[in-house]
Write an enzyme that holds these catalytic residues in place. Structure first.
Site, PDB file in Angstrom:
ATOM      1  N   SER A   1      37.345  48.204  37.223  1.00  0.00           N
ATOM      2  CA  SER A   1      38.228  47.033  37.175  1.00  0.00           C
ATOM      3  C   SER A   1      37.549  45.753  37.636  1.00  0.00           C
ATOM      4  O   SER A   1      37.903  44.658  37.191  1.00  0.00           O
ATOM      5  CB  SER A   1      39.480  47.283  38.021  1.00  0.00           C
ATOM      6  OG  SER A   1      39.135  47.534  39.369  1.00  0.00           O
TER       7      SER A   1
ATOM      8  N   ASP B   1      42.376  41.597  47.802  1.00  0.00           N
ATOM      9  CA  ASP B   1      43.259  42.700  48.180  1.00  0.00           C
ATOM     10  C   ASP B   1      42.499  43.811  48.907  1.00  0.00           C
ATOM     11  O   ASP B   1      42.911  44.956  48.918  1.00  0.00           O
ATOM     12  CB  ASP B   1      43.952  43.284  46.940  1.00  0.00           C
ATOM     13  CG  ASP B   1      42.960  43.805  45.907  1.00  0.00           C
ATOM     14  OD1 ASP B   1      41.730  43.721  46.154  1.00  0.00           O
ATOM     15  OD2 ASP B   1      43.406  44.311  44.860  1.00  0.00           O
TER      16      ASP B   1
ATOM     17  N   HIS C   1      39.233  43.961  45.216  1.00  0.00           N
ATOM     18  CA  HIS C   1      38.932  43.108  44.063  1.00  0.00           C
ATOM     19  C   HIS C   1      38.548  41.704  44.525  1.00  0.00           C
ATOM     20  O   HIS C   1      38.927  41.265  45.615  1.00  0.00           O
ATOM     21  CB  HIS C   1      40.117  43.074  43.108  1.00  0.00           C
ATOM     22  CG  HIS C   1      40.440  44.424  42.537  1.00  0.00           C
ATOM     23  ND1 HIS C   1      41.402  45.242  43.087  1.00  0.00           N
ATOM     24  CD2 HIS C   1      39.917  45.107  41.485  1.00  0.00           C
ATOM     25  CE1 HIS C   1      41.460  46.366  42.394  1.00  0.00           C
ATOM     26  NE2 HIS C   1      40.569  46.315  41.422  1.00  0.00           N
TER      27      HIS C   1
END
Length: 239
Positions: free
Chosen positions: A11, A188, A191
């Site tokens: 991600s 977070d 990320h």
């Protein structure tokens, strides 16, 4: 065909084409010389990445026009999930992680012998951030990732790069050299913030430049405006 640089990862790579993302910055940086191609897969670990290599990088029979200049390989953040906590299904043991990275590198070298491969180690973990922004329900009250575990995977990634004689970005170490890295670079706990993306972009550009992939060396695909004679504009397109 314009040459390509592929970004392969989880991600943190998939999100990199967003506003201020490191992938978008790379695309802008190489905009007249190289196409930056995104191959990011949220949630993936190296075990899953090995399974999809042929689909992500399909062979082109009888033609090397699709051979990229470079591939960044950015996995480890999910592999490092702890096996007894909320994201255990993403966990990959450290020894297997090492083996998988070597398999990915070997696959890419076999497919494209001249390619430059750049490994990117996972970033550090802000455990407080992971507690405040858990991926799933977290009844245990413990983060599914720890900075210590991420560090072990980062060190292994760098060791694999050394063993394979390819460059690596040690993001885990680099980010922790700055004060307040937890909130400055991670939105977070995992990320990247815009500043975190900037760190990745700068490190990747530096490593690629060290390997001979820089704007000073790479040709542009079409004439620059400064190379076009205002009195005879079409002459530039006759070369």
């Amino acid at each position: 065909m314009r040459p390509k640089i592929y970004l392969f990862g989880d991600s943190i790579t998939e999100e990199s084409f967003g506003d201020g993302g490191w992938g978008a910055s790379l695309a802008n940086h190489f905009s007249r010389s190289v196409d930056v191609v995104l191959r990011g897969y949220s949630g993936y670990n190296t075990r899953w990445a090995v399974k999809v290599l042929d689909k992500v990088f399909p062979a082109v029979e009888g033609c090397d026009a699709g051979e990229p200049l470079a591939v960044t390989v950015f996995f480890g953040a999910n592999d490092a999930c702890l096996p007894d906590r909320g994201s255990a299904f993403q966990h990959v043991p450290l020894d297997e992680y090492k083996h998988n990275l070597i398999s990915i590198v070997s696959f890419l070298k076999k497919r494209w012998p001249r390619i430059q491969i750049l490994l990117i180690a996972p970033p550090p973990i802000d455990e407080d951030g992971r507690l405040r922004y858990p991926y799933t329900e977290n009844p245990s009250g413990q983060p599914e990732r720890t900075n210590e575990a991420a560090g072990a995977y980062a060190k292994t990634c760098v060791a694999v790069a050394r063993e394979c004689e390819i460059p690596a970005v040690d993001l885990w170490t680099k980010m922790q050299q700055f004060p307040d890295w937890e909130k400055a670079f991670l939105r977070d706990g995992l990320h990247l913030t815009p500043n975190g993306n900037r760190i990745v972009f700068e490190e990747v550009v530096t490593k690629l430049r060290d390997e001979g992939l820089s704007l000073e060396i790479l040709p542009v695909d079409l004439p620059l405006l400064t190379d076009i004679d205002p009195n005879d504009p079409l002459k530039a397109f006759e070369k």
